[in-house]
Design a protein around this motif. Structure first.
Motif, PDB file in Angstrom:
ATOM      1  N   GLN A  14      13.677  20.095  44.145  1.00 16.64           N
ATOM      2  CA  GLN A  14      13.590  19.787  42.713  1.00 16.64           C
ATOM      3  C   GLN A  14      13.217  21.035  41.918  1.00 16.64           C
ATOM      4  O   GLN A  14      13.792  21.309  40.861  1.00 16.64           O
ATOM      5  CB  GLN A  14      12.530  18.692  42.483  1.00 16.64           C
ATOM      6  CG  GLN A  14      12.435  18.204  41.057  1.00 16.64           C
ATOM      7  CD  GLN A  14      13.326  17.006  40.812  1.00 16.64           C
ATOM      8  OE1 GLN A  14      14.257  16.777  41.576  1.00 16.64           O
ATOM      9  NE2 GLN A  14      13.046  16.267  39.766  1.00 16.64           N
ATOM     10  N   GLN A  62      22.004  17.882  36.377  1.00 17.34           N
ATOM     11  CA  GLN A  62      22.002  16.929  35.270  1.00 17.34           C
ATOM     12  C   GLN A  62      21.097  15.728  35.555  1.00 17.34           C
ATOM     13  O   GLN A  62      20.589  15.102  34.621  1.00 17.34           O
ATOM     14  CB  GLN A  62      23.421  16.430  35.006  1.00 17.34           C
ATOM     15  CG  GLN A  62      24.391  17.496  34.561  1.00 17.34           C
ATOM     16  CD  GLN A  62      25.795  16.956  34.418  1.00 17.34           C
ATOM     17  OE1 GLN A  62      26.008  15.914  33.790  1.00 17.34           O
ATOM     18  NE2 GLN A  62      26.766  17.645  35.004  1.00 17.34           N
ATOM     19  N   GLY A  63      20.896  15.410  36.822  1.00 18.92           N
ATOM     20  CA  GLY A  63      20.107  14.232  37.177  1.00 18.92           C
ATOM     21  C   GLY A  63      18.617  14.474  37.289  1.00 18.92           C
ATOM     22  O   GLY A  63      17.856  13.532  37.558  1.00 18.92           O
ATOM     23  N   LEU A  65      14.980  14.473  36.450  1.00 16.10           N
ATOM     24  CA  LEU A  65      14.174  13.767  35.463  1.00 16.10           C
ATOM     25  C   LEU A  65      13.143  14.711  34.855  1.00 16.10           C
ATOM     26  O   LEU A  65      12.636  15.622  35.519  1.00 16.10           O
ATOM     27  CB  LEU A  65      13.457  12.576  36.090  1.00 16.10           C
ATOM     28  CG  LEU A  65      14.327  11.427  36.592  1.00 16.10           C
ATOM     29  CD1 LEU A  65      13.448  10.334  37.184  1.00 16.10           C
ATOM     30  CD2 LEU A  65      15.192  10.863  35.476  1.00 16.10           C
ATOM     31  N   HIS A  66      12.838  14.472  33.579  1.00 12.11           N
ATOM     32  CA  HIS A  66      11.740  15.205  32.943  1.00 12.11           C
ATOM     33  C   HIS A  66      10.456  14.433  33.210  1.00 12.11           C
ATOM     34  O   HIS A  66      10.269  13.314  32.731  1.00 12.11           O
ATOM     35  CB  HIS A  66      11.967  15.324  31.445  1.00 12.11           C
ATOM     36  CG  HIS A  66      10.821  15.975  30.727  1.00 12.11           C
ATOM     37  ND1 HIS A  66      10.514  17.306  30.863  1.00 12.11           N
ATOM     38  CD2 HIS A  66       9.891  15.444  29.891  1.00 12.11           C
ATOM     39  CE1 HIS A  66       9.455  17.581  30.134  1.00 12.11           C
ATOM     40  NE2 HIS A  66       9.053  16.477  29.539  1.00 12.11           N
ATOM     41  N   GLY A  69      10.382  10.611  33.968  1.00 13.60           N
ATOM     42  CA  GLY A  69      11.527   9.944  33.341  1.00 13.60           C
ATOM     43  C   GLY A  69      11.091   9.073  32.175  1.00 13.60           C
ATOM     44  O   GLY A  69       9.944   9.146  31.719  1.00 13.60           O
ATOM     45  N   THR A  72      16.093  12.858  31.139  1.00 11.64           N
ATOM     46  CA  THR A  72      16.338  13.967  32.061  1.00 11.64           C
ATOM     47  C   THR A  72      15.851  15.280  31.466  1.00 11.64           C
ATOM     48  O   THR A  72      15.619  15.398  30.265  1.00 11.64           O
ATOM     49  CB  THR A  72      17.836  14.087  32.382  1.00 11.64           C
ATOM     50  OG1 THR A  72      18.540  14.474  31.192  1.00 11.64           O
ATOM     51  CG2 THR A  72      18.393  12.770  32.907  1.00 11.64           C
ATOM     52  N   GLU A  73      15.718  16.281  32.342  1.00 14.62           N
ATOM     53  CA  GLU A  73      15.288  17.609  31.894  1.00 14.62           C
ATOM     54  C   GLU A  73      16.341  18.233  30.978  1.00 14.62           C
ATOM     55  O   GLU A  73      15.994  18.932  30.014  1.00 14.62           O
ATOM     56  CB  GLU A  73      15.039  18.507  33.102  1.00 14.62           C
ATOM     57  CG  GLU A  73      14.391  19.835  32.773  1.00 14.62           C
ATOM     58  CD  GLU A  73      12.976  19.690  32.249  1.00 14.62           C
ATOM     59  OE1 GLU A  73      12.527  20.582  31.495  1.00 14.62           O
ATOM     60  OE2 GLU A  73      12.306  18.679  32.598  1.00 14.62           O
ATOM     61  N   GLU A  75      18.371  16.591  28.894  1.00 17.93           N
ATOM     62  CA  GLU A  75      18.215  15.945  27.583  1.00 17.93           C
ATOM     63  C   GLU A  75      17.003  16.493  26.846  1.00 17.93           C
ATOM     64  O   GLU A  75      17.049  16.714  25.628  1.00 17.93           O
ATOM     65  CB  GLU A  75      18.080  14.430  27.761  1.00 17.93           C
ATOM     66  CG  GLU A  75      19.338  13.746  28.265  1.00 17.93           C
ATOM     67  CD  GLU A  75      19.103  12.295  28.623  1.00 17.93           C
ATOM     68  OE1 GLU A  75      20.074  11.522  28.650  1.00 17.93           O
ATOM     69  OE2 GLU A  75      17.942  11.924  28.897  1.00 17.93           O
TER      70      GLU A  75
END
Length: 319
Positions: A14, A62-63, A65-66, A69, A72-73, A75
């Protein structure tokens, strides 16, 4: 319910994926250029997708998570990039969260981005210090950009009489290039609630200028649209041509013109057993541009009608 702790290898993977994402300060120029490539306007989803495609990020990146969640990071960082571009005067957004490039944004160069960013962040720092006593310490991601007001350019306006504004507006549109008119329609559709509005390749569109996805509450459906920038009437043939070109590409058709439609064209658009085609003529187009404040600014004025009441003064003369 048993919760499985992430393995050390997963955490390391990650971290490696996140390291592939540039900070939002380095996404300012790609975001601006992606929006310009979309025709100068776009929704959050359209703009995010355009930047992702431009940067070539993998599905795994793209998947990410920030935090925990659900966002996403990608976004998260692109939301900040949009916010900073707006603060720098390069982007504006409407109440429907449709982003558009300002005049300044169209003129800026890549070398201008860093000085503009430095000026904006310095101004923000001064403002934050001025209201520090009353401001909370936490910083919140502005994911609801639609709550902020639009900062679209309002300069270079021309005031016209109320009875003459539609002819004046249509005259302006008729002087636009075909490409600019398609961009105007594209922006209007987005403001009106289309989740996407894509201009097709010119010369190979088969009679269709673009495909949009109309979103109504829980439902969405594709709409094929065509733009006709004319001063005369559009006949039934144009409706039939659009209907033939949209076969297999859209559930509905939308024909937009600066002129008018003949009675035969209106009858053809409503013909039983044929896919529906909605018609927007020049008058309706002006109303829609006014409704969504696209190139039209409405100013409300209070007018007083003063009448001298002679009976009042006559009554003062009586004994």
């Amino acid at each position: 319910m048993q919760v499985q702790e992430p393995r050390r290898g997963d955490v390391a993977g990650q971290v490696n994926l996140i390291a592939q994402l540039p900070p939002y300060t380095e996404l300012l120029w790609p975001t601006l250029q992606a929006l310009i490539a979309l025709g100068g306007s776009g929704s959050n989803n359209e703009l995010d997708g355009a930047v992702v495609e431009r940067e070539g990020w993998s599905p795994e990146v793209q998947g990410i998570l920030h935090g925990d969640g659900p966002g996403t990071e990608v976004e998260y960082r692109l939301a900040w990039a949009r916010t900073y571009l707006k603060g720098m005067g390069l982007l504006a957004n409407s109440r429907r969260a449709v982003w558009s490039v300002t005049k300044r944004g169209r003129e800026v160069t890549e070398g201008d981005i860093r000085p503009l960013l430095a000026t904006f962040t310095a101004d923000k720092r001064r403002q934050r210090l001025n209201r520090k006593a009353n401001s909370p310490g936490a910083q919140i991601l502005p994911l609801s950009e639609s709550s902020t007001g639009s900062e679209a350019d309002t300069s270079y306006g021309e005031s016209v009489d109320a009875a003459e504004w539609k002819p004046a507006l249509l005259e302006k549109i008729l002087r636009m290039s075909s490409t600019a008119f398609e961009r105007l329609v594209q922006r209007l559709l987005r403001e009106a609630g289309f989740s996407t509005a894509t201009i097709t390749g010119r010369g190979s569109d088969g009679g269709i200028d673009g495909i949009g996805m109309c979103q109504i509450s829980l439902l969405s459906f594709p709409v094929a649209f065509q733009c006709k920038r004319v001063s005369g009437s559009v006949g039934a043939g144009a409706v039939r041509d659009l209907r033939g070109a949209m076969a297999g590409r859209g559930d509905k058709g939308l024909l937009i013109t600066t002129g008018t439609f003949t009675s035969e064209a209106r009858a053809e658009s409503r013909r039983d057993g044929a896919p529906p085609v909605d018609l927007i003529d020049g008058d309706r187009l002006c109303e829609l541009l006014k409704e969504h404040a696209l190139g039209v600014r409405t100013t409300t004025r209070v007018v007083e009608d003063v009448t001298v009441q002679t009976d009042f003064f006559a009554g003062l003369e009586s004994d």
